[in-house]
Scaffold this motif. Sequence first.
Motif, short mmCIF file in Angstrom:
data_model
loop_
_atom_site.label_atom_id
_atom_site.label_comp_id
_atom_site.label_asym_id
_atom_site.label_seq_id
_atom_site.Cartn_x
_atom_site.Cartn_y
_atom_site.Cartn_z
N UNK A 189 14.48 2.09 32.91
CA UNK A 189 14.75 3.28 33.86
C UNK A 189 16.30 3.13 33.94
N UNK A 190 16.87 1.75 34.14
CA UNK A 190 18.33 1.60 34.29
C UNK A 190 19.00 1.92 32.95
N UNK A 191 18.56 1.18 31.72
CA UNK A 191 19.09 1.63 30.62
C UNK A 191 18.97 3.09 30.30
N UNK A 192 17.66 3.70 30.63
CA UNK A 192 17.50 5.19 30.40
C UNK A 192 18.45 6.05 31.20
N UNK A 193 19.09 5.57 32.13
CA UNK A 193 20.30 6.63 32.63
C UNK A 193 21.41 6.69 31.88
N UNK A 194 21.78 5.50 30.95
CA UNK A 194 22.87 5.78 29.99
C UNK A 194 22.38 6.72 28.84
N UNK A 218 29.20 3.71 33.65
CA UNK A 218 28.03 2.99 33.27
C UNK A 218 27.86 1.99 34.41
N UNK A 219 29.03 1.23 34.84
CA UNK A 219 28.75 0.13 35.97
C UNK A 219 28.16 0.93 36.89
N UNK A 220 28.59 1.99 37.34
CA UNK A 220 28.32 2.63 38.78
C UNK A 220 26.79 3.18 38.78
N UNK A 221 26.40 3.94 37.48
CA UNK A 221 25.16 4.73 37.43
C UNK A 221 24.22 3.40 37.24
N UNK A 222 24.15 2.46 36.42
CA UNK A 222 23.23 1.37 36.34
C UNK A 222 22.92 0.55 37.69
N UNK A 223 24.17 0.42 38.56
CA UNK A 223 24.11 -0.21 39.68
C UNK A 223 23.24 0.55 40.75
N UNK A 224 23.37 1.90 40.59
CA UNK A 224 22.42 2.74 41.41
C UNK A 224 20.84 2.33 41.22
N UNK A 225 20.54 2.47 39.86
CA UNK A 225 19.19 2.15 39.50
C UNK A 225 18.85 0.97 40.05
N UNK A 226 19.65 -0.05 39.92
CA UNK A 226 19.18 -1.53 40.21
C UNK A 226 19.12 -1.73 41.77
N UNK A 311 25.75 9.35 41.49
CA UNK A 311 25.79 9.57 40.20
C UNK A 311 24.63 10.30 39.62
N UNK A 312 23.41 9.51 39.84
CA UNK A 312 22.22 10.03 39.24
C UNK A 312 21.89 11.58 39.53
N UNK A 313 22.01 11.59 41.03
CA UNK A 313 21.93 13.14 41.47
C UNK A 313 22.72 14.04 40.76
#
Length: 343
Positions: A189-194, A218-226, A311-313
């Motif tokens: 899911x985290x990689x998939x956000x990229x 990338x840092x902010x988006x992956x951090x949201x999933x994490x 970011x994801x939204x």
Amino acid sequence: MNRDILIWGAGAIGGTVGAYLCRAGLDVTFVDIDAQHVAAIRDRKKGLSISGPIDNFTVHADSFLPEELRGQWNRIFLCVKAHHTQQACEELLPYLAPDGFVVSLQNGLCERTIAEIAGRERTIGAFINFGADWIEAGAIMYGNRAAVVVGELKGEDTMRLRQLLADLKLFEPRAEATSNIWAFLWGKLAYGSLLFAQALGQDGIADCLERPELLPLWRKMVAEVLAVAEAEGVAPSGFNGFMPDAFAPAKGTVEASKKSVEKMAAFNRPNAKTHSGIWRDLAVRKRKTEVDAFIGQVVAIGKIHQIQCPVLENLVEMIHEIENGRRIQSNANLTELWRKNAN
Ligand SMILES: NC(=O)C1=CN([C@@H]2O[C@H](COP(=O)(O)OP(=O)(O)OC[C@H]3O[C@@H](n4cnc5c(N)ncnc54)[C@H](OP(=O)(O)O)[C@@H]3O)[C@@H](O)[C@H]2O)C=CC1
Ligand SMILES: CC(C)(CO)C(=O)C(=O)O
């Protein structure tokens, strides 16, 4: 007597895995809703062809539309897009042996839906990262090998898991079993956000990841999933260059995330599948993506934990705009996504 493996959704993923298992002599049946594809696979003169840099071969197998099926199968490999999971799972139930199971060869948290419909004890999880594209009826391009991991939902080591792993090794010899499949599913899911962000633009995965100005995105988006994964009690696993900890605000550094991005780009650069399946859904297949069942689900789970994922939204909104013809795929979309979320 029951038959063995039913591939439900014979597209890029189901077609590739099924063709390998069929070639190895296993009892494999295919089901799909695409009538021409179904007809090609069972046509003795055509069949199901795998092409690309890894392998080139054709198999012939039993292949049906859902309404043509008769009988029961011990193992059903569910390989439809995430947003088709519920419907496909309801359709497949009559064909699943009472002591059989469904394994999800999909992205997202489809195992949750499958477990609700088929029963937790009849569900096995899987994480897949290899690349394949459905080209036309009966033809699939297998673009690159990558991680394949299977696991029971509660992490047990069972005979059926061992057998599944042994069979999947006929497709991917480096396939593994895990006692924590959720860690891999959240890692994807985290990689998939990229990958969803990549689908906003024109560049392929490697070129997009390596745009230096996008590292903070990338840092902010992956951090949201994490953050959402952590709230769910899951520490995501890494794979194929993706190192989740490098993006975790408490543990990661800019340098570490840059290194992970370089590794992911190096992993993806030689691949014949240059663009994500999401990009292909938008640019080539002109159809809706899995965004709601994938990124949207992370946002929704975040809300349950009072975690905002701005970011994801925004990413979900922008993908919807492309799906609805209100935005075109352009590299500038990624700059815009970062501009909206830079502070
Ligand atoms: N392709 C890849 O490289 C990767 C894909 N994945 C994941 O694997 C999953 C499968 O993706 P992929 O193989 O690419 O998708 P495809 O669209 O190539 O294959 C799915 C197939 O299932 C069919 N289908 C849809 N609904 C049903 C139904 N109710 N019953 C039977 N068949 C149905 C589709 O038909 P139609 O096209 O007409 O809808 C299609 O032929 C997704 O979750 C994806 O994210 C993960 C890693 C890599
Ligand atoms: C890019 C890939 C193959 C993962 O590496 C993928 O998951 C997708 O296309 O959706």
